[in-house]
Design a protein around this motif. Structure first.
Motif, short mmCIF file in Angstrom:
data_model
loop_
_atom_site.label_atom_id
_atom_site.label_comp_id
_atom_site.label_asym_id
_atom_site.label_seq_id
_atom_site.Cartn_x
_atom_site.Cartn_y
_atom_site.Cartn_z
N ASP A 215 0.82 -1.21 0.00
CA ASP A 215 0.00 0.00 0.00
C ASP A 215 0.85 1.26 0.00
N TYR A 218 2.11 1.87 -3.63
CA TYR A 218 1.05 2.21 -4.57
C TYR A 218 0.32 3.49 -4.18
N ALA A 219 0.61 4.01 -2.99
CA ALA A 219 0.08 5.31 -2.60
C ALA A 219 1.11 6.42 -2.76
N ALA A 325 -13.70 -1.25 -13.28
CA ALA A 325 -12.64 -0.26 -13.42
C ALA A 325 -11.81 -0.62 -14.65
N ASN A 327 -8.64 -0.61 -15.10
CA ASN A 327 -7.43 -1.42 -14.90
C ASN A 327 -7.76 -2.91 -14.96
N ARG A 385 -3.48 -4.05 -9.58
CA ARG A 385 -3.41 -3.31 -8.31
C ARG A 385 -3.43 -1.80 -8.49
N ALA A 386 -3.06 -1.31 -9.66
CA ALA A 386 -2.94 0.13 -9.88
C ALA A 386 -4.26 0.85 -9.59
N THR A 387 -4.14 2.06 -9.11
CA THR A 387 -5.32 2.84 -8.73
C THR A 387 -5.87 3.67 -9.88
N SER A 388 -5.12 3.80 -10.98
CA SER A 388 -5.58 4.59 -12.11
C SER A 388 -4.76 4.23 -13.34
N GLN A 391 -1.41 5.90 -13.18
CA GLN A 391 -0.41 5.20 -12.36
C GLN A 391 0.20 4.03 -13.12
#
Length: 476
Positions: A215, A218-219, A325, A327, A385-388, A391
């Protein structure tokens, strides 16, 4: 109720005590009530969705069995598909498509006001939707006779150990287990207990242990290439332990009640190619997609390019199944592309390490192929796992462009318990893979088995925390 929380085990103890005292039919009725209590503990309102799916597919199944005309049977199957996929589409995908349409309109210069739908995703809806759909499709294909007992069918749909995150059971396997009396035994109790212990170690010690490290990266706004690589390797371990840990516990709980659920993972990171990976990873979903989607699209019957198209369509829809989503769409396209490329090359080259694994050269080639393909799998996990999308582009660029600070590693290290857990998992999976037997330990002397169990219990206690995290696949 989470498998990792004390309240679940209190709930299960009550269920098990009642189960022992009741006759077969009483067991089934009690399990159905317990399953609705288990699911209703998240949000009792979503019980209406399970009940709707249950009633519709039970009636459709009976009607199809009585109907000889193919056209009417197709119409009845259409009702099942419309109801189940309609619920899935509204609760899981409607908000995603509305938001995507608004973003597209704005990008084209067409003003569109955002719409806030506030739709809550019912936990496990993708799993029980696919499970009940397999029932009506099998009846339509005349591969299965419908059950006449509505309450038994309701238990098939809502059986609490595997209700919210699988495995996705077939009626041909689970319904006979429900309708016939079950034999309880000390052997089943012991086997189920070991499965639960394995699953708890995977989830609590390993998956939850490495999650903060993943986390953090990835943040992060600007992680190094090394941080991204290590965090993605750790996420590969996290998602495997999180998901397979859930199914291990589900299978263990079911085993103690006399039910045999299908194996859902078979050491997937020992795969050397994408086809082998999908024979080992989330087996209940991959076989569902194969039997009900890929084959329905034509499978490999229409020639080479039609086969590639069907693989791409199947895996893209499989990616969408995982979440609303982009991704997940990209992840599905990536997996479909890997399968298509592998199929194109498979006829020209012998599979690495096959043919003579007993030779040193064969083993070296096999291990090398496994390690190389693991990196290919891990890039897929980066997409997952990517948030966008931004990313994904940023992290991919950082991985492929060595620059100053590329090897700097700043992610918080996993705790000692998680590191020990990963060593234990490697030991466990190697022995299962080498022996070809998930119960490899049964032939060990009593002293060795006792030491193994004691070590696993100590590892679980050492890695346990007061905080519990929901299983990753609950969101799907």
């Amino acid at each position: 109720m989470l498998f990792t929380e004390l309240n679940f085990w209190v709930f299960f103890a009550v269920v098990a005590a009642l189960y022992i005292m009741l006759p077969h039919r009483g067991q089934n009725r009690m399990l159905l009530v317990a399953s609705y209590v288990f699911y209703g503990a998240w949000d009792w309102r979503f019980l209406s969705l399970i009940l709707l799916s249950t009633v519709v597919d039970y009636l459709v199944g009976l009607a199809m069995a009585r109907e000889p005309r193919d056209q009417r049977r197709r119409h009845l199957l259409g009702i099942s598909l419309a109801v189940n996929l309609g619920m899935l589409g509204i609760f899981k995908y409607l908000g995603f498509f509305v938001d995507s349409f608004i973003n597209l309109s704005n990008s084209l210069g067409i003003p569109a006001d955002p719409v806030v739908l506030g739709i809550v995703l019912p936990v496990g809806i993708s799993f029980y939707t696919f499970q009940t759909l397999s029932y009506t499709i099998d009846i339509y294909r005349r591969d299965l006779e419908p059950t006449r007992d509505f309450l038994d069918f309701a238990l098939f749909v809502a059986f609490f150990p595997q209700l919210v995150a699988g495995p996705i059971e077939r009626a041909s396997n689970l319904l006979p287990n429900i309708s016939m009396p079950r034999q309880l035994s000390w052997e089943a109790l012991a086997r189920g207990s070991v499965l639960c212990l394995v699953g708890l170690i995977k989830k609590i010690v390993i998956a939850d242990g490495v999650a903060p490290s993943v986390d953090a990266v990835y943040a992060s706004a600007a992680p190094s290439g090394a941080d991204i690589a290590v965090a993605t390797w750790l996420f590969a371990i996290q998602i495997y332990c999180d998901f397979s840990g859930y199914t291990d516990i589900a299978r263990g709980v079911a085993k103690m009640l006399g039910f045999g659920l299908m194996r859902n993972f078979a050491q997937p990171y020992f795969a050397a190619d994408p086809q082998e990976f999908w024979r080992r990873w989330h087996i209940s979903l991959s076989t569902w997609l194969r039997d009900y989607l890929y084959i329905s699209l034509g499978g490999n019957r229409g020639g080479r390019w039609a086969t590639y198209r069907n693989l791409m369509a199947t895996m893209t829809l499989g990616g969408i199944w995982h979440g609303a989503a982009w991704n997940f769409v990209l992840w599905g396209i990536y997996q479909g592309g890997l399968l298509a490329v592998h199929r194109a090359l498979a006829g020209r080259h012998q599979r690495v390490g096959e043919g003579d694994r007993r030779s040193l050269t064969g083993w070296v080639l096999r291990i090398g192929a496994i390690l190389l393909f693991f990196q290919v799998v891990c890039y897929g996990w980066l997409l997952f796992r990517a948030t966008s999308f931004g990313q994904i582009v940023d992290f991919t660029g950082r991985l492929l462009t060595p620059e100053a600070g590329y090897l700097d590693l700043s992610l918080p290290p996993p705790p000692v318990a998680a590191l020990l857990g990963m060593l234990w998992l490697l030991f466990w999976d190697v022995l299962v893979e080498h022996s070809g037997n998930v119960r490899f330990y049964r032939g060990w002397p009593v002293v060795l088995r006792a030491g193994l169990y004691a070590g696993m219990i100590y590892l679980l206690a050492f890695g346990a925390t007061t905080q519990t995290a929901a299983f990753i696949y609950f969101q799907f």
